[in-house]
Scaffold this motif. Structure first.
Motif, PDB file in Angstrom:
ATOM      1  N   MET A   1      -2.092   6.245 -10.125  1.00 22.78           N
ATOM      2  CA  MET A   1      -0.897   6.851  -9.592  1.00 22.78           C
ATOM      3  C   MET A   1      -1.281   7.901  -8.554  1.00 22.78           C
ATOM      4  O   MET A   1      -2.108   8.754  -8.806  1.00 22.78           O
ATOM      5  N   LEU A   2      -0.678   7.810  -7.404  1.00 20.38           N
ATOM      6  CA  LEU A   2      -0.953   8.738  -6.311  1.00 20.38           C
ATOM      7  C   LEU A   2      -0.115  10.000  -6.485  1.00 20.38           C
ATOM      8  O   LEU A   2       1.093   9.930  -6.709  1.00 20.38           O
ATOM      9  N   ILE A   3      -0.758  11.139  -6.383  1.00 18.61           N
ATOM     10  CA  ILE A   3      -0.040  12.410  -6.415  1.00 18.61           C
ATOM     11  C   ILE A   3       0.245  12.798  -4.971  1.00 18.61           C
ATOM     12  O   ILE A   3      -0.669  12.966  -4.168  1.00 18.61           O
ATOM     13  N   VAL A   4       1.520  12.913  -4.657  1.00 20.21           N
ATOM     14  CA  VAL A   4       1.951  13.224  -3.299  1.00 20.21           C
ATOM     15  C   VAL A   4       2.023  14.736  -3.145  1.00 20.21           C
ATOM     16  O   VAL A   4       2.740  15.411  -3.888  1.00 20.21           O
ATOM     17  N   ASP A   5       1.263  15.269  -2.176  1.00 16.48           N
ATOM     18  CA  ASP A   5       1.263  16.713  -1.955  1.00 16.48           C
ATOM     19  C   ASP A   5       2.094  17.072  -0.720  1.00 16.48           C
ATOM     20  O   ASP A   5       2.766  16.209  -0.135  1.00 16.48           O
ATOM     21  N   ALA A   6       2.054  18.333  -0.328  1.00 20.24           N
ATOM     22  CA  ALA A   6       2.868  18.814   0.789  1.00 20.24           C
ATOM     23  C   ALA A   6       2.503  18.117   2.103  1.00 20.24           C
ATOM     24  O   ALA A   6       3.380  17.821   2.922  1.00 20.24           O
ATOM     25  N   ILE A   7       1.242  17.837   2.312  1.00 18.54           N
ATOM     26  CA  ILE A   7       0.822  17.141   3.540  1.00 18.54           C
ATOM     27  C   ILE A   7       1.365  15.719   3.546  1.00 18.54           C
ATOM     28  O   ILE A   7       1.889  15.254   4.568  1.00 18.54           O
ATOM     29  N   ASP A   8       1.274  15.031   2.406  1.00 15.03           N
ATOM     30  CA  ASP A   8       1.829  13.677   2.314  1.00 15.03           C
ATOM     31  C   ASP A   8       3.337  13.691   2.576  1.00 15.03           C
ATOM     32  O   ASP A   8       3.858  12.831   3.292  1.00 15.03           O
ATOM     33  N   ARG A   9       4.037  14.653   2.001  1.00 15.14           N
ATOM     34  CA  ARG A   9       5.488  14.751   2.231  1.00 15.14           C
ATOM     35  C   ARG A   9       5.793  14.994   3.708  1.00 15.14           C
ATOM     36  O   ARG A   9       6.759  14.455   4.243  1.00 15.14           O
ATOM     37  N   ARG A  40      -4.769   8.866   4.481  1.00 11.62           N
ATOM     38  CA  ARG A  40      -3.613   9.221   3.648  1.00 11.62           C
ATOM     39  C   ARG A  40      -2.483   8.200   3.795  1.00 11.62           C
ATOM     40  O   ARG A  40      -1.838   7.837   2.815  1.00 11.62           O
ATOM     41  N   ILE A  41      -2.232   7.746   5.023  1.00 13.81           N
ATOM     42  CA  ILE A  41      -1.187   6.734   5.245  1.00 13.81           C
ATOM     43  C   ILE A  41      -1.521   5.467   4.471  1.00 13.81           C
ATOM     44  O   ILE A  41      -0.662   4.894   3.799  1.00 13.81           O
ATOM     45  N   HIS A  42      -2.778   5.034   4.530  1.00 13.92           N
ATOM     46  CA  HIS A  42      -3.187   3.828   3.796  1.00 13.92           C
ATOM     47  C   HIS A  42      -3.017   4.010   2.282  1.00 13.92           C
ATOM     48  O   HIS A  42      -2.574   3.083   1.594  1.00 13.92           O
ATOM     49  N   LEU A  43      -3.336   5.187   1.771  1.00 13.60           N
ATOM     50  CA  LEU A  43      -3.150   5.450   0.343  1.00 13.60           C
ATOM     51  C   LEU A  43      -1.665   5.434  -0.027  1.00 13.60           C
ATOM     52  O   LEU A  43      -1.288   4.897  -1.075  1.00 13.60           O
ATOM     53  N   LEU A  44      -0.820   6.010   0.835  1.00 17.85           N
ATOM     54  CA  LEU A  44       0.630   5.991   0.587  1.00 17.85           C
ATOM     55  C   LEU A  44       1.176   4.566   0.603  1.00 17.85           C
ATOM     56  O   LEU A  44       2.048   4.219  -0.185  1.00 17.85           O
ATOM     57  N   GLU A  45       0.651   3.734   1.488  1.00 19.19           N
ATOM     58  CA  GLU A  45       1.070   2.328   1.547  1.00 19.19           C
ATOM     59  C   GLU A  45       0.601   1.573   0.308  1.00 19.19           C
ATOM     60  O   GLU A  45       1.370   0.825  -0.306  1.00 19.19           O
ATOM     61  N   GLU A  46      -0.657   1.752  -0.066  1.00 17.63           N
ATOM     62  CA  GLU A  46      -1.208   1.052  -1.230  1.00 17.63           C
ATOM     63  C   GLU A  46      -0.487   1.443  -2.523  1.00 17.63           C
ATOM     64  O   GLU A  46      -0.308   0.617  -3.408  1.00 17.63           O
ATOM     65  N   ALA A  47      -0.073   2.697  -2.624  1.00 16.86           N
ATOM     66  CA  ALA A  47       0.627   3.177  -3.821  1.00 16.86           C
ATOM     67  C   ALA A  47       2.088   2.746  -3.837  1.00 16.86           C
ATOM     68  O   ALA A  47       2.769   2.899  -4.847  1.00 16.86           O
ATOM     69  N   GLY A  48       2.572   2.206  -2.721  1.00 14.28           N
ATOM     70  CA  GLY A  48       3.963   1.775  -2.656  1.00 14.28           C
ATOM     71  C   GLY A  48       4.928   2.889  -2.278  1.00 14.28           C
ATOM     72  O   GLY A  48       6.140   2.687  -2.273  1.00 14.28           O
ATOM     73  N   THR A  49       4.405   4.065  -1.962  1.00 16.24           N
ATOM     74  CA  THR A  49       5.267   5.156  -1.510  1.00 16.24           C
ATOM     75  C   THR A  49       5.862   4.794  -0.154  1.00 16.24           C
ATOM     76  O   THR A  49       7.060   4.955   0.065  1.00 16.24           O
ATOM     77  N   ILE A  50       5.018   4.305   0.751  1.00 17.97           N
ATOM     78  CA  ILE A  50       5.485   3.724   2.015  1.00 17.97           C
ATOM     79  C   ILE A  50       5.497   2.221   1.789  1.00 17.97           C
ATOM     80  O   ILE A  50       4.451   1.611   1.588  1.00 17.97           O
TER      81      ILE A  50
END
Length: 153
Positions: A1-9, A40-50
């Protein structure tokens, strides 16, 4: 599970505004190096956030115009009926959005049309043929007051 921080947001916020901005510009705006930003974008995509990127089509192309919000009530709310309805809805690109709802109706759909005649066709050829529909209630928008992204000027 990816923890989304302020930079990710912040990355997500900027991509919602303009998903086509260059990685270099995005990285500068969030205070990262381009490689760290892309990672970070790739991690957000892989986690399904993006989950994807899309083009928003305006009225000048012949699409869009009047948003119609449609409340659908099904005859029954069993898993089988919900699955059949959802599978059928996915077949029609005219239906831009579909939400399973709580409250007075089972689903909320959004379509965009140029004229009432266009909606009449969608109602007759699509909405009234969806499986298990008991009631269809449609509302036409007057104008868009707030979009999820800023409008270009």
């Amino acid at each position: 599970m990816l923890i989304v921080d302020a930079i990710d947001r912040n990355i997500i916020r900027l991509l919602r505004i303009n998903a086509r901005m260059s990685n270099t510009k995005l990285a500068a705006d969030v205070g990262l190096s381009p490689s760290a930003c892309l990672r970070r974008i790739h991690l957000l995509e892989e986690a399904g956030t993006i989950q994807g990127y899309t083009a928003v089509i305006g009225g000048a192309s012949g699409e869009g115009g009047i948003a119609v919000i449609i409340n659908i009530t099904l005859e029954r709310q069993t898993e089988e009926h919900l699955d059949r309805f959802e599978a059928a809805v996915r077949k029609y690109p005219e239906i831009r959005e579909c939400y399973l709802m709580t409250g007075g109706s089972d689903y909320l759909l959004r379509v965009e049309v140029e004229t009432a005649g266009d909606f009449e066709r969608i109602h007759k050829d699509i909405l009234s043929t969806l499986p298990g529909v008991l009631r269809i209630h449609s509302s036409f928008s007057i104008r868009n007051v707030l979009a999820t992204r800023p409008k270009r000027r």
